[in-house]
Write an enzyme that holds these catalytic residues in place. Structure first.
Site, PDB file in Angstrom:
ATOM      1  N   ASN A  57      36.766  44.826  42.618  1.00  0.00           N
ATOM      2  CA  ASN A  57      36.574  45.036  43.568  1.00  0.00           C
ATOM      3  C   ASN A  57      34.737  45.531  42.861  1.00  0.00           C
ATOM      4  OD1 ASN A  57      36.389  47.613  45.187  1.00  0.00           O
ATOM      5  ND2 ASN A  57      36.264  49.138  44.455  1.00  0.00           N
TER       6      ASN A  57
ATOM      7  N   GLU B 238      41.035  35.599  41.063  1.00  0.00           N
ATOM      8  CA  GLU B 238      41.948  35.033  40.029  1.00  0.00           C
ATOM      9  C   GLU B 238      43.104  34.409  41.594  1.00  0.00           C
ATOM     10  OE1 GLU B 238      43.706  37.613  37.689  1.00  0.00           O
ATOM     11  OE2 GLU B 238      41.774  38.079  37.010  1.00  0.00           O
TER      12      GLU B 238
ATOM     13  N   PHE C 248      39.667  42.590  50.126  1.00  0.00           N
ATOM     14  CA  PHE C 248      40.046  41.656  50.116  1.00  0.00           C
ATOM     15  C   PHE C 248      40.557  40.879  51.209  1.00  0.00           C
ATOM     16  CE2 PHE C 248      35.098  38.799  48.844  1.00  0.00           C
ATOM     17  CZ  PHE C 248      35.549  40.258  48.969  1.00  0.00           C
TER      18      PHE C 248
ATOM     19  N   ASN D  13      40.591  54.354  28.578  1.00  0.00           N
ATOM     20  CA  ASN D  13      39.954  53.941  30.001  1.00  0.00           C
ATOM     21  C   ASN D  13      39.769  55.404  30.385  1.00  0.00           C
ATOM     22  OD1 ASN D  13      37.701  52.635  31.243  1.00  0.00           O
ATOM     23  ND2 ASN D  13      38.981  51.309  32.629  1.00  0.00           N
TER      24      ASN D  13
ATOM     25  N   GLU E 284      41.567  42.560  29.998  1.00  0.00           N
ATOM     26  CA  GLU E 284      40.175  43.755  29.297  1.00  0.00           C
ATOM     27  C   GLU E 284      40.786  44.409  27.970  1.00  0.00           C
ATOM     28  OE1 GLU E 284      38.315  44.580  33.280  1.00  0.00           O
ATOM     29  OE2 GLU E 284      36.684  44.858  32.215  1.00  0.00           O
TER      30      GLU E 284
ATOM     31  N   ARG F 234      29.581  47.911  46.802  1.00  0.00           N
ATOM     32  CA  ARG F 234      28.221  48.629  46.506  1.00  0.00           C
ATOM     33  C   ARG F 234      27.575  47.441  47.485  1.00  0.00           C
ATOM     34  NH1 ARG F 234      29.790  48.594  40.383  1.00  0.00           N
ATOM     35  NH2 ARG F 234      31.264  50.144  39.871  1.00  0.00           N
TER      36      ARG F 234
END
Ligand code: AMP
Length: 397
Positions: free
Chosen positions: A211, A334, A284, A7, A384, A241
């Site tokens: 996020n 989660e 959070f 990635n 992922e 965002r």
């Protein structure tokens, strides 16, 4: 089969080496500050400690070389040589309308991905650099591209069109694409498996709350709507965002603040969301702590966040004419019981009741709703990288 999942960002490269036959992670790591002073690689063989090495990585090709060096290292490595890497799976952010599924990367495909660069100028060029670097270092190894947008290519036109002049769609492909597709696909599939049902028979809403955050409506196994749009800025309130805003705000603020439209957009991407609303943090955990300590803005931010998620759940229930399963995933979905409970408070009309005891569980596959609930609410941890490894294996086998 050993599959290297990559990635690649503009100055970072995350990797995992996955043994696809056992679906086991052999090692993982992260190269940071590529092309910037102070670059370093953090590598972790499974079951072992993280090892951080400061090393000059002027470009991504050197970073890929470092990854191979670590993977084959005598003490922290997990394979003997490059020959033990059977395939590479690349995460690619934007596949435009060209890619509705994962694809084996060849020169023609790479050129087609390049044509999507305009749609994701911050992400796709970086993904391509990763692809080209791997090609250089591992020329004979097959590579697969897995697109964040692909799963959502099943959205009907009524869901992906903006109410703008049609010519902008024709000329510039301005439409909603959606992202996090690999996760929405993986989680909806896994949710059906956990319930012992066929995904084709279900209406599932996946809340990917990390996020970056997005929601999707998965009906009969296909994404029929999702909250992100042309870019990942649309939809929910996220870490930094803004999510949905009135587009007129862009020029309004540019004028009032004496800044350019680009600068307003940068604020919408990097300084907004729960960070901008609360003034506390994009994380959070910090936000929850601040709310518990009596910070009113932090409380309001959590309320606004949960309200927006609940509104999308309502919208997607309408879009699918019902819902069978609501699945929470990613960092917040989660792990954050407080946010799940706040969202749950809006869902009584659906006949789903989150059990407070079950809701204490974090990071595990669990059914949250109580026995009498008509709609099953659950946590399904996303993976992922595993999804990319599976799709890579399926294409190169
Ligand atoms: P992600 O982008 O999926 O890594 O998610 C990042 C977000 O998940 C951050 O806002 C974190 O605060 C949140 N998160 C991760 N772990 C926890 C946790 N144990 N409790 C509460 N929030 C968490």
């Amino acid at each position: 089969m050993n599959i290297l999942v990559i990635n690649c960002g503009s100055s970072s490269l995350k990797y995992q080496l996955i043994d696809s036959s056992k679906e086991e992670v052999l090692a993982k790591g992260l190269c940071e500050r590529i092309g910037i002073d102070g670059s370093c690689i953090t590598h972790q063989p499974m079951g072992g400690d993280k090892v951080k090495t400061e090393v000059d990585m002027p470009d991504h090709t050197v970073a890929v070389k470092m990854v191979i060096e670590k993977l084959t290292d005598a003490s922290v490595g997990v394979i003997k040589s490059l020959d033990e890497i059977d395939a590479v799976g690349h995460r690619i952010v934007h596949g435009g309308e060209k890619f509705a599924s994962s694809v084996v990367l060849n020169d023609e495909v790479i050129a087609a991905i390049e044509e999507c660069n305009d749609l994701a100028p911050l992400h796709n060029p970086a993904n391509l650099i990763g692809i080209n670097s791997c090609k250089e270092i591992m020329p004979g190894v097959p590579m697969v591209g897995v697109f964040d947008t692909a799963f959502h290519q099943t959205m009907p036109q009524k869901a992906y069109m903006y109410g703008l002049p049609y010519e902008y769609y024709e000329k510039h492909k301005v439409r909603r694409y959606g992202f996090h597709g690999t996760s929405h696909d993986f989680v909806s599939q896994r949710a059906a498996e956990i319930l012992g049902k066929d995904r084709k028979d279900l209406k599932i809403i996946v809340c990917h709350l990390g996020n970056g955050a997005s929601i999707s409506a998965v009906k009969n196994g296909e994404s029929i709507d999702t909250s992100m749009g042309l870019t990942p800025l649309e939809g929910l309130i996220m870490g930094t965002r803004s999510g949905d805003i009135d587009p007129a705000i862009v020029t309004f603020l540019a004028e009032k603040e004496h800044i350019s439209a680009d600068e307003v957009l940068s604020i919408c991407n990097k300084k907004s969301g729960v960070l901008g609303l609360s003034g506390v943090s994009s994380d959070f955990r910090d936000l929850g702590d601040a709310a518990d300590a009596g910070n009113e803005k932090a409380k309001m931010t959590l309320e606004a966040y949960a309200y927006k998620v609940a509104k999308y759940i309502g919208a997607y229930t309408a879009a699918m004419n019902g819902v069978d399963v609501i699945a929470f995933t990613a960092g917040i979905g989660e792990n954050n019981a407080q946010v799940r409970a706040m969202i749950g408070e809006y869902l009584g009309y659906l006949g789903t009741n989150i059990d407070p005891e079950r809701n204490k569980i974090r990071g595990e596959e669990v059914i949250l709703s109580d026995e009498g609930s008509k709609v099953v609410t659950m946590i399904v941890p996303t993976d992922e990288e595993l999804a990319i490894a599976r799709q890579t294996e399926a294409l190169v086998k």
